[in-house]
Design a protein around this motif. Structure first.
Motif, PDB file in Angstrom:
ATOM      1  N   LYS A 176       0.777  -1.215   0.240  1.00 51.58           N
ATOM      2  CA  LYS A 176      -0.058   0.064   0.097  1.00 51.58           C
ATOM      3  C   LYS A 176       0.916   1.112   0.073  1.00 51.58           C
ATOM      4  N   PRO A 177       1.406   1.726  -1.309  1.00 49.30           N
ATOM      5  CA  PRO A 177       2.441   2.744  -1.291  1.00 49.30           C
ATOM      6  C   PRO A 177       1.763   4.002  -0.520  1.00 49.30           C
ATOM      7  N   SER A 178       0.415   4.468  -0.630  1.00 52.19           N
ATOM      8  CA  SER A 178       0.182   5.514  -0.104  1.00 52.19           C
ATOM      9  C   SER A 178       0.143   5.696   1.500  1.00 52.19           C
ATOM     10  N   ARG A 179       0.131   4.615   2.103  1.00 49.34           N
ATOM     11  CA  ARG A 179       0.377   4.457   3.616  1.00 49.34           C
ATOM     12  C   ARG A 179       1.752   4.109   3.836  1.00 49.34           C
ATOM     13  N   ASP A 180       2.399   3.246   3.135  1.00 54.80           N
ATOM     14  CA  ASP A 180       3.563   2.485   3.820  1.00 54.80           C
ATOM     15  C   ASP A 180       4.765   3.215   3.495  1.00 54.80           C
ATOM     16  N   ILE A 181       4.799   4.077   2.120  1.00 57.15           N
ATOM     17  CA  ILE A 181       5.924   4.714   1.763  1.00 57.15           C
ATOM     18  C   ILE A 181       6.172   6.023   2.766  1.00 57.15           C
ATOM     19  N   PRO A 182       5.090   6.765   3.095  1.00 55.71           N
ATOM     20  CA  PRO A 182       5.525   8.070   3.941  1.00 55.71           C
ATOM     21  C   PRO A 182       6.007   7.392   5.264  1.00 55.71           C
ATOM     22  N   ILE A 183       5.423   6.660   5.894  1.00 53.88           N
ATOM     23  CA  ILE A 183       5.716   6.066   7.182  1.00 53.88           C
ATOM     24  C   ILE A 183       7.182   5.562   7.260  1.00 53.88           C
ATOM     25  N   GLY A 184       7.472   4.585   6.053  1.00 52.98           N
ATOM     26  CA  GLY A 184       8.773   3.974   6.222  1.00 52.98           C
ATOM     27  C   GLY A 184       9.976   4.965   5.885  1.00 52.98           C
ATOM     28  N   LEU A 185       9.526   5.949   5.012  1.00 51.06           N
ATOM     29  CA  LEU A 185      10.830   7.074   4.727  1.00 51.06           C
ATOM     30  C   LEU A 185      11.107   7.808   5.641  1.00 51.06           C
ATOM     31  N   LEU A 186       9.998   8.638   6.023  1.00 50.54           N
ATOM     32  CA  LEU A 186      10.269   9.573   6.977  1.00 50.54           C
ATOM     33  C   LEU A 186      10.249   9.179   8.533  1.00 50.54           C
ATOM     34  N   GLY A 187       9.860   7.948   8.902  1.00 53.81           N
ATOM     35  CA  GLY A 187      10.147   7.410  10.114  1.00 53.81           C
ATOM     36  C   GLY A 187      11.564   6.986  10.186  1.00 53.81           C
ATOM     37  N   SER A 188      12.115   6.105   9.006  1.00 52.87           N
ATOM     38  CA  SER A 188      13.550   5.818   9.250  1.00 52.87           C
ATOM     39  C   SER A 188      14.483   6.956   9.284  1.00 52.87           C
ATOM     40  N   MET A 189      14.315   7.982   8.186  1.00 52.28           N
ATOM     41  CA  MET A 189      15.179   9.048   8.145  1.00 52.28           C
ATOM     42  C   MET A 189      15.155   9.878   9.388  1.00 52.28           C
ATOM     43  N   SER A 190      14.058  10.228  10.250  1.00 49.65           N
ATOM     44  CA  SER A 190      14.285  10.525  11.465  1.00 49.65           C
ATOM     45  C   SER A 190      15.049  10.032  12.536  1.00 49.65           C
ATOM     46  N   LEU A 191      14.758   8.726  12.603  1.00 55.14           N
ATOM     47  CA  LEU A 191      15.626   7.880  13.417  1.00 55.14           C
ATOM     48  C   LEU A 191      17.142   8.139  13.091  1.00 55.14           C
ATOM     49  N   ILE A 192      17.376   7.782  11.737  1.00 53.01           N
ATOM     50  CA  ILE A 192      18.804   7.902  11.126  1.00 53.01           C
ATOM     51  C   ILE A 192      19.427   9.393  11.716  1.00 53.01           C
ATOM     52  N   THR A 193      18.803  10.101  11.492  1.00 56.46           N
ATOM     53  CA  THR A 193      19.358  11.778  11.691  1.00 56.46           C
ATOM     54  C   THR A 193      19.778  11.560  13.248  1.00 56.46           C
ATOM     55  N   VAL A 194      18.769  11.301  14.234  1.00 57.51           N
ATOM     56  CA  VAL A 194      19.211  11.436  15.671  1.00 57.51           C
ATOM     57  C   VAL A 194      20.138  10.681  15.793  1.00 57.51           C
ATOM     58  N   ILE A 195      20.441   9.595  15.307  1.00 57.25           N
ATOM     59  CA  ILE A 195      21.288   8.282  15.683  1.00 57.25           C
ATOM     60  C   ILE A 195      22.544   8.834  15.086  1.00 57.25           C
ATOM     61  N   TYR A 196      22.726   9.470  14.158  1.00 55.66           N
ATOM     62  CA  TYR A 196      24.146   9.871  13.607  1.00 55.66           C
ATOM     63  C   TYR A 196      24.639  11.074  14.329  1.00 55.66           C
ATOM     64  N   CYS A 197      23.785  11.833  14.854  1.00 59.63           N
ATOM     65  CA  CYS A 197      24.297  13.053  15.490  1.00 59.63           C
ATOM     66  C   CYS A 197      24.937  12.769  16.974  1.00 59.63           C
ATOM     67  N   LEU A 198      24.094  11.611  17.525  1.00 63.18           N
ATOM     68  CA  LEU A 198      24.555  11.271  18.875  1.00 63.18           C
ATOM     69  C   LEU A 198      25.894  10.492  18.649  1.00 63.18           C
ATOM     70  N   MET A 199      26.018   9.716  17.818  1.00 64.11           N
ATOM     71  CA  MET A 199      27.168   8.862  17.619  1.00 64.11           C
ATOM     72  C   MET A 199      28.431   9.850  17.093  1.00 64.11           C
ATOM     73  N   ALA A 200      28.056  10.732  16.470  1.00 68.10           N
ATOM     74  CA  ALA A 200      29.336  11.600  16.010  1.00 68.10           C
ATOM     75  C   ALA A 200      29.716  12.367  17.529  1.00 68.10           C
ATOM     76  N   LEU A 201      28.734  12.868  18.007  1.00 65.33           N
ATOM     77  CA  LEU A 201      28.962  13.481  19.353  1.00 65.33           C
ATOM     78  C   LEU A 201      29.887  12.764  20.478  1.00 65.33           C
ATOM     79  N   SER A 202      29.507  11.577  20.355  1.00 67.22           N
ATOM     80  CA  SER A 202      30.126  10.529  21.512  1.00 67.22           C
ATOM     81  C   SER A 202      31.449  10.243  20.802  1.00 67.22           C
TER      82      SER A 202
END
Length: 597
Positions: A295-321
């Motif tokens: 179901k692209p109309s539901r799955d793609i926004p959740i999958g893309l925006l959800g994963s990118m938000s998590l990735i950004t937080v993880i990258y910043c925390l790892m770089a800082l550590s």
């Protein structure tokens, strides 16, 4: 003489004739090819002005693959594919390299800047993926909005990005594997007398690419299961790195009397941001799975925006550590986190980190093989490259030929080239594609063929040119005078007024059906500006390599791609006209025949 068997009945592996690679009219003989070459300018004009449409990209040209891909993915799969496609060489290798060479402790700001720019691009990609759920990703979207030539330039960069991205991660995999074995980072590579940057041959990287690509070719569902497992392990390691890193952090490593938070200046932060952008680009491989999403109309926004938000937080925390554990000047460029833990007395931890990094880079290569194969498949469906690469295997439901193209090419490059040579070229290629996507999104919202008045089209073109030109000028001025300010008082307001003019003097012609980018035109315009700015932050060598690669692409286009796509487009047009004529004839006949006839 019997007619040959239909292509759908032929064996997938017995496709080696000229018709399988160059079936177009222009390549039937030397005479037809010479005729095609004499019409190059005419055909180029045709391809420059012609446009595809949503239905063609999602339905019509899928027939070129003969078999459909299997719709077996949901938003949960896409989130894990997003995490698996990103957390690998970008954070575990490039963080140390760029903190040491360009940004210092301010590497965390580099990740903030590149993450912000990447999120803007994710917004644009998400709207397109929901509206046009085709395997071709940005190639398909640009064919619809900007035409074949713009799509070809993008296709060439997608090929370049796919090949170099896979090669870069595979090289990083070898570095962390040697750390896991407690060996020097280059000890498993073969030293030669070739030019520096190409003198360490890497057979392990080649082996990793081949094995993981084979898994991706077997089954999309099996690949998803393996990605879940590997990404789950990687998530544990990420939490381990962040928690243990901050536990042994020293704030004086960020800034003290002996070192600055910005040792290379603010320009170093953006130069590093342009390179570490590579760590965010994995989401494009998730976009390419739209055709296999339930179901692209539901799955793609959740999958893309959800994963990118998590990735950004993880990258910043790892770089800082990382930069709080160790001074930036002491960070190891090849295995930064492992060496940093050893420096604070946790020698055992480096093995956990190395293992997690290997898992992360393994999923990056695995998801990359999956998504890149889909991109190449759709490019081949349009005959931009030989349609042999568009074939989908009837049993596995995967594009084996397209995946082989990426795997073999990436293996050859990974065997010779170092990671720093690859990363900058990859970043400039990716940033260019993302900039084009933002332009295409604005065109899609403000222009509909046959509906938008000509004067509004002219206004749209003018505003877009001003947005792009002011963005280029901002990037150039920053590169020439990073400490100056006078030029920005002219250039930045020009970008603002151009975007404002687009908002005030033009009416949006299209409303997204399910999910759309918010704050149009501001967010797409900002995406154009940030991507161009980060491109300008890269060194001159990256532009030289990019220019050489683009030149090679154009030579291929003039002699092959242009004529193949021209023939393909006109063949589809003839079929469409014949179908419309047949329907009209049948309708007229039925109206002229009375009930008593």
């Amino acid at each position: 003489m019997e007619d040959p068997a239909p292509s759908s009945q032929r064996s997938y592996w017995r496709r080696w004739s000229k018709e399988d690679f160059f079936p177009e009219e222009s390549f039937q003989s030397w005479t037809t090819y010479r005729t095609a070459l004499t019409q190059t300018l005419l055909r180029f004009k045709d391809r420059l002005t012609s446009r595809s449409d949503d239905a063609t990209e999602t339905d019509e040209i899928r027939k070129e693959s003969e078999n459909d891909m299997k719709r077996c993915l949901n938003w949960w799969d896409l989130i894990w594919f997003g995490l698996g496609s990103a957390i690998g060489a970008g954070i575990f290798v490039l963080t140390g390299q760029e903190a040491h060479d360009h940004a210092g402790p301010a590497i965390v700001l580099s990740y903030v800047a590149s993450g912000f720019s990447a999120m803007l691009s994710v917004f644009c990609y998400t709207e397109f993926a929901v509206e046009i759920p085709a395997a071709g990703g940005s190639f398909a979207y640009l064919r619809v909005e900007l035409g074949d030539f713009a799509a070809f330039i993008t296709a060439g960069n997608i090929l370049l990005e796919s090949i170099i991205g896979s090669a870069a991660v595979a090289r990083g995999w070898t570095s962390y594997f040697t750390t896991l074995l407690n060996l020097p980072s280059d000890s498993l590579r073969i030293k030669t007398n070739l030019k520096h940057g190409y003198n360490l041959l890497d057979p392990i990287a080649v082996s990793v690419l081949v094995i993981l690509s084979t898994i991706a070719m077997i089954s999309t569902r099996i690949t998803s299961y393996l990605n879940w497992i590997a990404s789950g392990i990687n998530a544990f390691v990420v939490v381990f790195v962040i928690v243990l890193g901050f536990t042994h952090a020293t704030t004086s490593n960020l800034s003290s009397s002996s070192q600055s938070f910005f040792p290379y200046g603010i320009e170093g932060v953006f130069q590093a941001a342009a390179v570490v952008y590579f760590g965010y680009t994995g989401f494009v491989n998730v976009v390419a799975l739209a055709e296999e999403t339930k179901k692209p109309s539901r799955d793609i926004p959740i999958g893309l925006l959800g994963s990118m938000s998590l990735i950004t937080v993880i990258y910043c925390l790892m770089a800082l550590s990382l930069t709080m554990m160790q001074k930036y000047s002491d960070i190891d460029r090849n295995a930064a986190f492992s060496v940093a833990f050893a420096s604070v007395g946790l020698k055992w931890a480096k093995y956990v980190v190395a293992f997690g990094a290997l898992k992360g880079m393994t999923t990056v290569i695995l998801v990359g093989a999956l998504g890149q194969g889909r991109y190449i498949t759709h490019i081949a469906r349009a005959h931009m490259i030989p349609p042999w690469f568009a074939l989908v295997h009837p049993k596995t439901g995967t594009p084996i030929n397209a995946t082989l193209l990426i795997t073999i090419s990436a293996a050859c490059i990974a065997f010779f080239s170092s990671l720093d040579v690859l990363a900058s070229l990859l970043s400039i290629s990716t940033l260019f594609i993302f900039m084009m996507m933002a332009v295409a999104l604005l065109v899609r919202r403000y222009y509909v063929r046959g509906v938008t008045p000509t004067q509004n089209l002219i206004k749209l073109v003018i505003f877009l040119l001003l947005i792009v030109a002011s963005s280029i000028a901002t990037s150039a001025y920053w590169g020439l005078r990073p400490n100056g300010w006078l030029g920005f008082t002219i250039i930045v307001p020009l970008w603002f007024l151009s975007t404002l003019g687009l908002s005030l003097f033009l009416t949006q012609q299209r409303t997204p059906r399910a999910w759309g980018v918010p704050l149009v035109p501001w967010l797409p315009s900002l995406s154009i500006a940030t991507n161009i700015f980060l491109m300008g932050s890269l060194g001159i060598e990256a532009f030289i390599r990019f220019g050489i690669c683009s030149g090679v692409m154009l030579i291929y286009y003039v002699f092959f791609g242009l004529h193949a796509t021209y023939d393909m487009a006109h063949l589809h047009l003839e079929k469409k006209n014949m179908m419309e004529y047949s329907l009209k004839t049948n309708k007229d006949t039925s109206e002229n025949v009375g009930p008593g006839d």
